[in-house]
Design a protein around this motif. Sequence first.
Motif, mmCIF file in Angstrom:
data_model
loop_
_atom_site.group_PDB
_atom_site.id
_atom_site.type_symbol
_atom_site.label_atom_id
_atom_site.label_comp_id
_atom_site.label_asym_id
_atom_site.label_seq_id
_atom_site.Cartn_x
_atom_site.Cartn_y
_atom_site.Cartn_z
ATOM 1 N N UNK A 35 55.375 -0.620 48.291
ATOM 2 C CA UNK A 35 55.994 -0.464 49.544
ATOM 3 C C UNK A 35 55.356 -1.136 50.523
ATOM 4 N N UNK A 36 55.956 -2.393 51.053
ATOM 5 C CA UNK A 36 55.370 -3.180 51.862
ATOM 6 C C UNK A 36 56.102 -3.242 53.281
ATOM 7 N N UNK A 37 55.099 -3.058 54.261
ATOM 8 C CA UNK A 37 55.576 -2.487 55.636
ATOM 9 C C UNK A 37 55.366 -3.796 56.654
ATOM 10 N N UNK A 38 56.355 -4.441 57.102
ATOM 11 C CA UNK A 38 56.264 -5.522 58.186
ATOM 12 C C UNK A 38 56.207 -4.890 59.337
ATOM 13 N N UNK A 39 55.028 -4.858 60.148
ATOM 14 C CA UNK A 39 54.798 -4.253 61.442
ATOM 15 C C UNK A 39 55.086 -4.941 62.679
ATOM 16 N N UNK A 40 55.787 -4.517 63.725
ATOM 17 C CA UNK A 40 55.757 -5.526 64.896
ATOM 18 C C UNK A 40 56.711 -5.051 65.946
ATOM 19 N N UNK A 41 56.724 -5.115 67.126
ATOM 20 C CA UNK A 41 57.759 -4.905 67.976
ATOM 21 C C UNK A 41 59.190 -5.305 67.822
ATOM 22 N N UNK A 42 60.080 -4.884 68.529
ATOM 23 C CA UNK A 42 61.247 -5.459 68.611
ATOM 24 C C UNK A 42 61.291 -6.812 69.020
#
Length: 288
Positions: A35-42
């Motif tokens: 599971x790879x998460x790409x995290x960041x705001x809209x």
Amino acid sequence: MSTSESIIQCQHLQKSFQQKAVLSDISFSISKGQIFGLLGPSGAGKTTLIKILTGQLSPDGGSVTVFGKKAETLTGEDKREMGIMMDQFGLYERLTCADNLNIYADIYGISHRSAADTLAAVGLADSLKKPAACLSKGMTARLKLARAFIHSPEILFLDEPTSGLDPASMQTIHQLILKKKQEGCTIFLTTHNMEEAASLCDTVALLNDGVIVDQGAPDELCRRYNYQKQLLLHLSDGKDITLPQSGSSAESLYTLLKEEQIITIHSSEPTLETVFLELTGKSLQEAE
């Protein structure tokens, strides 16, 4: 393909719209079953990246490979091995849950029995004849997720799958995601919920203004930015004290433990939220 092989790989990816850079020098690798998460705001570029990885958009520079092929050359058979859950992929609201999934069962050439089984797997067995328009937010999210994996794809692309959900519905979606991982599915997850990423993801990449500012395992990232190195203690008399995380605290810690004064003890590693703040100078709320 072994579990150590990369099923998705980006190298120096670039993408611009109307001469404005949306993604800049993006590089990462995802192993099968991870599971790879790409995290960041809209607005950080997360959805654009999913569209490139799934062959909906072409990059302006760099290379993107999925299943060992350039993303823009993926065939229909390749794309059949993908499942996508995105907010703009709506449901047929006048149709029932069963009919919504039966449409996709027909597209993929699988039985309507599979559609019913998939609805049962996401906890919608009692809602087969309920129109999609009558579902709660949590049930709608589960139906969208069911649609994404009805055909047992190798890769799931989930774009903000729990956005706007209450904690109970969010937990249900998390359990479904982890179950798919246990079955060997590779999951590419975008989110701005740092707690969600920490609990689900093997690897996370922090994306801000189209740039990955750092990436790694969630715990590893938090330890990397643990500058304070302190122990936080709550004592039986109600006091909270802080001790340096070093040998100099050994005697004090021993005495408190021997006298059974310690109620809780925690180290001072930052959260992913505070790591993001450290790297960008703004919180996710400010970034949005």
